[in-house]
Design an enzyme around this catalytic site. Structure first.
Site, PDB file in Angstrom:
ATOM      1  N   THR A   1       1.229   3.563   1.915  1.00  0.00           N
ATOM      2  CA  THR A   1       1.795   3.951   3.212  1.00  0.00           C
ATOM      3  C   THR A   1       2.988   3.110   3.618  1.00  0.00           C
ATOM      4  O   THR A   1       3.669   3.455   4.587  1.00  0.00           O
ATOM      5  CB  THR A   1       0.733   3.816   4.317  1.00  0.00           C
ATOM      6  OG1 THR A   1       0.315   2.446   4.391  1.00  0.00           O
ATOM      7  CG2 THR A   1      -0.461   4.705   4.063  1.00  0.00           C
ATOM      8  N   LYS A   2       3.241   2.020   2.910  1.00  0.00           N
ATOM      9  CA  LYS A   2       4.235   1.057   3.369  1.00  0.00           C
ATOM     10  C   LYS A   2       5.658   1.436   2.932  1.00  0.00           C
ATOM     11  O   LYS A   2       5.864   2.259   2.041  1.00  0.00           O
ATOM     12  CB  LYS A   2       3.882  -0.343   2.857  1.00  0.00           C
ATOM     13  CG  LYS A   2       2.552  -0.882   3.377  1.00  0.00           C
ATOM     14  CD  LYS A   2       2.501  -0.933   4.887  1.00  0.00           C
ATOM     15  CE  LYS A   2       1.287  -1.691   5.414  1.00  0.00           C
ATOM     16  NZ  LYS A   2       0.018  -0.986   5.181  1.00  0.00           N
ATOM     17  N   THR A   3       6.636   0.793   3.560  1.00  0.00           N
ATOM     18  CA  THR A   3       8.045   1.068   3.273  1.00  0.00           C
ATOM     19  C   THR A   3       8.357   0.836   1.804  1.00  0.00           C
ATOM     20  O   THR A   3       9.106   1.590   1.177  1.00  0.00           O
ATOM     21  CB  THR A   3       8.939   0.182   4.156  1.00  0.00           C
ATOM     22  OG1 THR A   3       8.662   0.463   5.540  1.00  0.00           O
ATOM     23  CG2 THR A   3      10.417   0.421   3.877  1.00  0.00           C
TER      24      THR A   3
ATOM     25  N   HIS B   1       0.845  -1.193   0.000  1.00  0.00           N
ATOM     26  CA  HIS B   1       0.000   0.000   0.000  1.00  0.00           C
ATOM     27  C   HIS B   1       0.886   1.250   0.000  1.00  0.00           C
ATOM     28  O   HIS B   1       2.069   1.198   0.362  1.00  0.00           O
ATOM     29  CB  HIS B   1      -0.898  -0.030   1.245  1.00  0.00           C
ATOM     30  CG  HIS B   1      -1.860   1.103   1.337  1.00  0.00           C
ATOM     31  ND1 HIS B   1      -1.590   2.250   2.047  1.00  0.00           N
ATOM     32  CD2 HIS B   1      -3.096   1.263   0.816  1.00  0.00           C
ATOM     33  CE1 HIS B   1      -2.618   3.074   1.967  1.00  0.00           C
ATOM     34  NE2 HIS B   1      -3.548   2.500   1.227  1.00  0.00           N
TER      35      HIS B   1
END
Length: 387
Positions: free
Chosen positions: A201-203, A199
């Site tokens: 928002t992920k790293t 997603h």
């Protein structure tokens, strides 16, 4: 009449956003221009191979990887491939995002919420064994905020009872256990299967997206068939599914972005770790805990989180209101899943029902400057004092 302009608002500080550079743009542009017809799966296959290589372990080799449109979809297909069905139960921690529980309900099974460990905030093995019944079909260990669940204990419980342990590593890119040669056995590669989220928002991101990974070749083939509307690999009869499957495929354009991200993954994880350690250094004297990193492990520190000491003077809502006033986008700790209206309350899960009230996720996007980390840490210090 003279108009007086209002004071300028502080510069907004997002809690997270992806790190997208020239390589991502180059690969995505190529996929948009050329990734059709015979090349329509090219970046998907390259992304899967690159991610598998990233997950390679000296003790377990390279896992099979299936890229998906979401981590939720990956978990849904994995549980279906294990045969989870109506009447079954699946155990997981009571503090998690709902995406870890929702696929259980899609299959007509029941999520069984047990309490979490007060130090890792992940599934507490000591609570798992008591929750096992003849209907238990799986145990899901979520590596919350990058923190590692106690896989040694959970795998031992699963082996004793013949129950597969699944790793939800949606938030755990960069986390893992140190192997004898000094490399990491990465989160998501020790259970029967693991799932990841990409997603925005992920790293590591593909915008939206996920993956299922497993060392079990038979399970891989079952999920691969399910992921293609039930059409088995190698089938020569056109448009011939043998089971009713799913459509959770990642797009070629998304995979192109993901390939670039995998090629930069060490840089992305290193930046997350630097941000966390900067926070930890600035707030080391405050009465709170932050994401743990036990000896022999590495935490990818996806989401730096504070949990105020039970004895501290702390008002979570007041801190969040101050952050909003300052243009800082922080987030609450996940709610206990059993506190949500669609589930039966389990207040006996005392740690889960207490800890969320004392926890806050701090901004951690890759370009977060030191000045913002210092300002955020100072505000936390103003709202978190020993009694």
């Amino acid at each position: 009449m003279t108009t007086i302009a209002p004071p300028a608002s502080p510069r907004a500080v997002p809690y997270t956003r992806p790190s997208i550079g020239a390589l991502e743009q180059q690969y995505a542009a190529d996929a948009v221009a050329n990734g059709w017809g015979a090349r329509c799966y090219e970046y998907i296959e390259r992304f899967e191979h690159a991610f598998a290589a990233h997950l390679h372990s000296s003790t377990a080799g390279t896992p099979h990887v299936i890229a998906t449109s979401s981590c939720t979809g990956a978990l849904h297909m994995g549980l279906a491939a294990l045969g989870v069905a109506p009447g079954d139960e699946v155990i997981l921690g009571d503090i998690n995002w709902i995406a870890s529980a929702a696929p259980i309900t899609y299959l007509g099974a029941t999520p069984v919420f047990v309490d979490v460990d007060p130090h890792t905030w992940c599934l507490d093995p000591s609570r798992v064994e008591a929750a096992i019944t003849p209907r238990t079909r799986a145990i899901i260990a979520v590596h919350l905020y990058g923190n590692l669940a106690n896989l040694d204990a959970l795998l031992a419980i699963g082996e004793r009872h013949g129950i597969p342990v699944i790793e939800d590593a949606a938030e755990a890119i960069g986390s893992g256990w140190t192997q004898p040669d000094g490399t990491l056995r990465r989160a998501g590669t020790r259970g029967r299967f693991g799932v990841f989220s990409f997603h925005g928002t992920k790293t590591l991101t593909t915008g939206e997206g996920g993956a299922l990974v497993t060392h079990d070749a038979e399970l891989y083939e079952r999920v691969l068939t399910l992921s293609n509307h039930g059409r088995a690999r190698g089938t020569t009869k056109q448009f011939w599914p043998t089971v009713v499957g799913f459509k959770y495929k990642l797009s070629n354009v998304q995979a192109a972005i993901g390939l670039a991200q995998v090629e930069r993954v060490e840089e992305l994880v290193a930046r997350k770790r630097t941000i966390f350690h900067t926070y930890a250094s600035l707030m080391q004297d405050l009465p709170c805990d932050m994401n743990p990193e036990p000896a022999g492990t590495s935490n990818g520190f996806w989401m730096p989180t504070i949990v105020a000491s039970p004895t501290a003077a702390f008002d979570r809502d007041a801190l969040l209101a101050r952050f909003t006033q300052e243009g800082i986008d922080a987030r609450v700790f996940f709610w206990p899943l059993s506190s949500l209206p669609m589930f039966t309350p389990r207040p006996e899960n005392a740690v889960a029902w207490d800890i969320h009230q004392r926890g806050v996720n701090l901004p951690s996007h890759h370009e977060l400057p030191l000045a913002d980390i210092a300002r955020i840490s100072d505000i936390v210090g103003q709202h978190l004092r020993r009694r």
